[in-house]
Design a protein around this motif. Structure first.
Motif, PDB file in Angstrom:
ATOM      1  N   TYR A 233       0.859  -1.186   0.000  1.00 49.96           N
ATOM      2  CA  TYR A 233       0.000   0.000   0.000  1.00 49.96           C
ATOM      3  C   TYR A 233       0.895   1.235   0.000  1.00 49.96           C
ATOM      4  CZ  TYR A 233      -2.981   3.716   1.853  1.00 49.96           C
ATOM      5  OH  TYR A 233      -3.634   4.908   2.049  1.00 49.96           O
ATOM      6  N   ILE A 234       0.569   2.206  -0.829  1.00 50.11           N
ATOM      7  CA  ILE A 234       1.316   3.465  -0.853  1.00 50.11           C
ATOM      8  C   ILE A 234       0.338   4.620  -0.701  1.00 50.11           C
ATOM      9  CG2 ILE A 234       1.203   3.611  -3.386  1.00 50.11           C
ATOM     10  CD1 ILE A 234       3.927   5.039  -3.301  1.00 50.11           C
ATOM     11  N   LYS A 235       0.712   5.582   0.087  1.00 52.65           N
ATOM     12  CA  LYS A 235      -0.133   6.767   0.248  1.00 52.65           C
ATOM     13  C   LYS A 235      -0.042   7.629  -1.005  1.00 52.65           C
ATOM     14  CE  LYS A 235       0.336   7.158   5.284  1.00 52.65           C
ATOM     15  NZ  LYS A 235       0.981   7.922   6.381  1.00 52.65           N
ATOM     16  N   ASN A 236      -1.197   7.959  -1.563  1.00 44.99           N
ATOM     17  CA  ASN A 236      -1.199   9.022  -2.555  1.00 44.99           C
ATOM     18  C   ASN A 236      -0.798  10.309  -1.844  1.00 44.99           C
ATOM     19  OD1 ASN A 236      -1.669   8.028  -5.064  1.00 44.99           O
ATOM     20  ND2 ASN A 236      -3.868   8.306  -5.050  1.00 44.99           N
ATOM     21  N   SER A 237      -0.340  11.286  -2.578  1.00 43.72           N
ATOM     22  CA  SER A 237       0.137  12.495  -1.906  1.00 43.72           C
ATOM     23  C   SER A 237      -0.299  13.748  -2.647  1.00 43.72           C
ATOM     24  CB  SER A 237       1.662  12.463  -1.778  1.00 43.72           C
ATOM     25  OG  SER A 237       2.265  12.401  -3.048  1.00 43.72           O
TER      26      SER A 237
ATOM     27  N   ARG B 150       5.901  16.126   0.393  1.00 42.97           N
ATOM     28  CA  ARG B 150       7.308  16.159   0.804  1.00 42.97           C
ATOM     29  C   ARG B 150       7.642  14.963   1.688  1.00 42.97           C
ATOM     30  NH1 ARG B 150      10.884  20.009   0.216  1.00 42.97           N
ATOM     31  NH2 ARG B 150       9.309  21.580  -0.278  1.00 42.97           N
ATOM     32  N   THR B 151       6.725  14.619   2.600  1.00 42.93           N
ATOM     33  CA  THR B 151       6.956  13.492   3.506  1.00 42.93           C
ATOM     34  C   THR B 151       6.883  12.161   2.770  1.00 42.93           C
ATOM     35  OG1 THR B 151       6.017  14.749   5.346  1.00 42.93           O
ATOM     36  CG2 THR B 151       6.143  12.362   5.609  1.00 42.93           C
ATOM     37  N   VAL B 152       5.830  11.965   1.982  1.00 46.61           N
ATOM     38  CA  VAL B 152       5.629  10.693   1.274  1.00 46.61           C
ATOM     39  C   VAL B 152       6.751  10.452   0.273  1.00 46.61           C
ATOM     40  CG1 VAL B 152       4.106   9.413  -0.279  1.00 46.61           C
ATOM     41  CG2 VAL B 152       3.130  10.761   1.596  1.00 46.61           C
TER      42      VAL B 152
ATOM     43  N   TYR C 252      11.639   7.810  -2.118  1.00 51.20           N
ATOM     44  CA  TYR C 252      12.946   7.963  -2.744  1.00 51.20           C
ATOM     45  C   TYR C 252      14.074   7.444  -1.846  1.00 51.20           C
ATOM     46  CZ  TYR C 252      11.482  10.568  -6.891  1.00 51.20           C
ATOM     47  OH  TYR C 252      10.943  10.919  -8.106  1.00 51.20           O
ATOM     48  N   SER C 253      13.919   7.579  -0.557  1.00 55.37           N
ATOM     49  CA  SER C 253      14.923   7.061   0.372  1.00 55.37           C
ATOM     50  C   SER C 253      15.064   5.546   0.221  1.00 55.37           C
ATOM     51  CB  SER C 253      14.549   7.419   1.811  1.00 55.37           C
ATOM     52  OG  SER C 253      15.458   6.842   2.729  1.00 55.37           O
ATOM     53  N   GLY C 254      13.917   4.859   0.135  1.00 56.24           N
ATOM     54  CA  GLY C 254      13.938   3.415  -0.064  1.00 56.24           C
ATOM     55  C   GLY C 254      14.566   3.039  -1.389  1.00 56.24           C
ATOM     56  N   MET C 255      14.250   3.797  -2.437  1.00 58.07           N
ATOM     57  CA  MET C 255      14.823   3.527  -3.759  1.00 58.07           C
ATOM     58  C   MET C 255      16.340   3.688  -3.731  1.00 58.07           C
ATOM     59  SD  MET C 255      11.945   5.512  -6.078  1.00 58.07           S
ATOM     60  CE  MET C 255      12.922   5.501  -7.591  1.00 58.07           C
ATOM     61  N   PHE C 256      16.808   4.758  -3.118  1.00 57.49           N
ATOM     62  CA  PHE C 256      18.248   5.029  -3.114  1.00 57.49           C
ATOM     63  C   PHE C 256      19.008   3.958  -2.323  1.00 57.49           C
ATOM     64  CE2 PHE C 256      22.211   7.234  -2.031  1.00 57.49           C
ATOM     65  CZ  PHE C 256      22.551   7.756  -3.276  1.00 57.49           C
ATOM     66  N   THR C 257      18.420   3.522  -1.215  1.00 58.05           N
ATOM     67  CA  THR C 257      19.053   2.473  -0.409  1.00 58.05           C
ATOM     68  C   THR C 257      19.190   1.183  -1.204  1.00 58.05           C
ATOM     69  OG1 THR C 257      18.213   3.418   1.662  1.00 58.05           O
ATOM     70  CG2 THR C 257      18.839   1.098   1.700  1.00 58.05           C
ATOM     71  N   ARG C 258      18.124   0.814  -1.927  1.00 60.00           N
ATOM     72  CA  ARG C 258      18.186  -0.413  -2.740  1.00 60.00           C
ATOM     73  C   ARG C 258      19.202  -0.277  -3.864  1.00 60.00           C
ATOM     74  NH1 ARG C 258      12.662   0.327  -2.177  1.00 60.00           N
ATOM     75  NH2 ARG C 258      12.351   0.834  -4.386  1.00 60.00           N
ATOM     76  N   TRP C 259      19.274   0.894  -4.463  1.00 59.69           N
ATOM     77  CA  TRP C 259      20.230   1.128  -5.551  1.00 59.69           C
ATOM     78  C   TRP C 259      21.666   1.023  -5.045  1.00 59.69           C
ATOM     79  CZ3 TRP C 259      23.716   5.274  -6.225  1.00 59.69           C
ATOM     80  CH2 TRP C 259      24.363   5.308  -7.477  1.00 59.69           C
ATOM     81  N   GLU C 260      21.935   1.619  -3.883  1.00 57.98           N
ATOM     82  CA  GLU C 260      23.276   1.535  -3.299  1.00 57.98           C
ATOM     83  C   GLU C 260      23.691   0.094  -3.043  1.00 57.98           C
ATOM     84  OE1 GLU C 260      24.733   5.393  -0.847  1.00 57.98           O
ATOM     85  OE2 GLU C 260      23.155   4.207   0.141  1.00 57.98           O
TER      86      GLU C 260
END
Length: 404
Positions: free
Chosen positions: A188-192, A381-383, A388-396
């Motif tokens: 589930y993802i929050k729309n923003s 901004r929060t969502v 993006y934080s999760g995406m960047f961690t997986r990419w690293e």
């Protein structure tokens, strides 16, 4: 170390007025993308200065992006004989847009991406099962005529996705049940909503600007505004709303319809036949800043849809301090409380009129602060920061793994 590349796929041109929550969400994803990411959009062209089939550098909401228009689409607010999604999917064939991250907002275009390497995410914006079974216009979506074909296509394509994001909890649960091996990939993802654009006014400012709008439209200063915003499409069922206005026995109420689409002519006919020309104003498609202003000064926002996910426009209304009336569809009824909206339990003009009347007669029961509080967890901004934080961690992790 190179930047991770995010490529977004959807059939629209973000520099031209276009109606829909998907378009708004994509614009928000681009606006709030961290500088650590390179962002690309594969869309459609509607300007002769944009060369179809070529990458071009552009700016959107202060963010530099790369834009690739697949073909020219003059007006995506209206359906053509061949659905735009299928045209877009066909145009993708033969290209390779493989990227670190690929976001798809429709399933069909991902057929071209089956062999592309990278992390793919599918965004589910409606409960497709409810959408296919919904009563009414059978031409609302092509797959209503061929449900078995859709689910066969879905079974073929969905397994390529690293993540399936849904803004509707029921839809997310349905996907987990249908594809149990993908259970941990369905989320589930929050729309923003963009909280830099949608925010409330003080009570004094709200009243003053509402009076000014009434004066501009030649209406009484006592006019209370009911706002509808969205594509004029069978899913949104604006005809039901117009009939509800006819059933609403409250003087000095006025419906504002912001949007465009294939039902525009039918709505005008319905307004004329019901003698509502002095109680309804059709505004057409509006720039987002103008729509935000209407949200801030309206007395109530109304959603008359037959099916939904979690419409961004509901979050935008609440964030503007405006209570919401909705039919029982999608995630909106779970979001609302007794002090920020009313859920219409029966899809009828009378029930919708009664729900609107509750808010119009007793605005003190639906304070602006309660509306804003309900929307706050969905601030862009929060969502976006969390996504993006999760995406960047997986990419690293992938990059370090390859390097080692």
């Amino acid at each position: 170390m190179h930047k991770p590349v995010l490529t977004i796929f959807y059939q629209f041109n973000p520099w031209y007025s276009t109606i829909g929550g998907i378009q708004t969400l994509i614009n928000t994803f681009i606006k709030y993308a961290p500088n650590e990411f390179e962002v690309r959009l594969v869309g459609t062209g509607s300007d002769r200065t944009q060369k179809v089939g070529k990458w071009q550098e552009a700016e959107l909401a202060g963010r530099e992006i790369s834009f690739f228009p697949l073909f020219t689409l003059e007006n995506d607010n209206f359906r053509s004989l061949i659905p735009t999604t299928l045209k877009y999917a066909a145009a993708l064939v033969g290209h390779s847009f493989a990227s670190d991250f690929m976001h798809f907002h429709r399933l069909e275009p991902s057929l071209a991406a089956l062999n592309w390497q990278g992390e793919k995410t599918l965004f589910i914006h409606n409960d497709i099962q409810t959408q296919i079974k919904a009563a009414g216009d059978k031409n609302a979506i092509l797959w209503r005529r061929f449900p078995a074909a859709y689910f066969a296509l879905e079974s073929l394509l969905v397994r390529q996705f690293s993540q399936v994001f849904s803004c509707n909890t029921d839809s997310a649960q349905l996907y987990r049940q249908r594809y149990p091996s993908m259970g941990d990939r369905v989320k589930y993802i929050k729309n923003s909503f963009d909280n830099e654009i949608f925010y409330p006014l003080s009570r004094t400012e709200r009243e003053a600007q509402r009076h000014e709008l009434a004066k501009r439209l030649g209406l009484s200063e006592e006019t209370r505004f009911i706002l509808f915003a969205g594509r004029l499409h069978p899913q949104k069922d604006p005809i039901l709303l117009v009939r509800a206005i006819a059933a609403l026995n409250e003087p000095h109420t006025h419906l504002l319809i912001a949007g465009d689409g294939e039902l525009a002519a039918d709505i005008r006919t319905e307004i004329a036949q019901l003698g509502l020309s002095n109680r309804v104003t059709m505004l057409g498609a509006l720039p987002i800043e103008d729509l935000a202003q209407l949200h801030r000064i309206s007395n109530v926002f109304v959603l008359s849809s037959a099916y939904e996910g979690l419409p961004l426009v509901v979050l935008e209304a609440l964030a503007s301090g405006t209570p919401v009336v909705t039919t029982r569809c999608g995630e909106t009824p779970k979001l609302l409380a007794t002090d920020n909206g009313v859920v219409c339990e029966v899809r009828s003009p009378e029930c919708l009129a009664d729900s609107l009347q509750q808010i119009i007669l007793h605005p003190e029961n639906y304070p602006s602060t309660s509306c804003v509080r309900a929307a706050q967890p969905y601030a862009a901004r929060t969502v976006m920061r969390d996504v993006y934080s999760g995406m960047f961690t997986r990419w690293e992790k992938r990059t370090l793994s390859i390097a080692s």
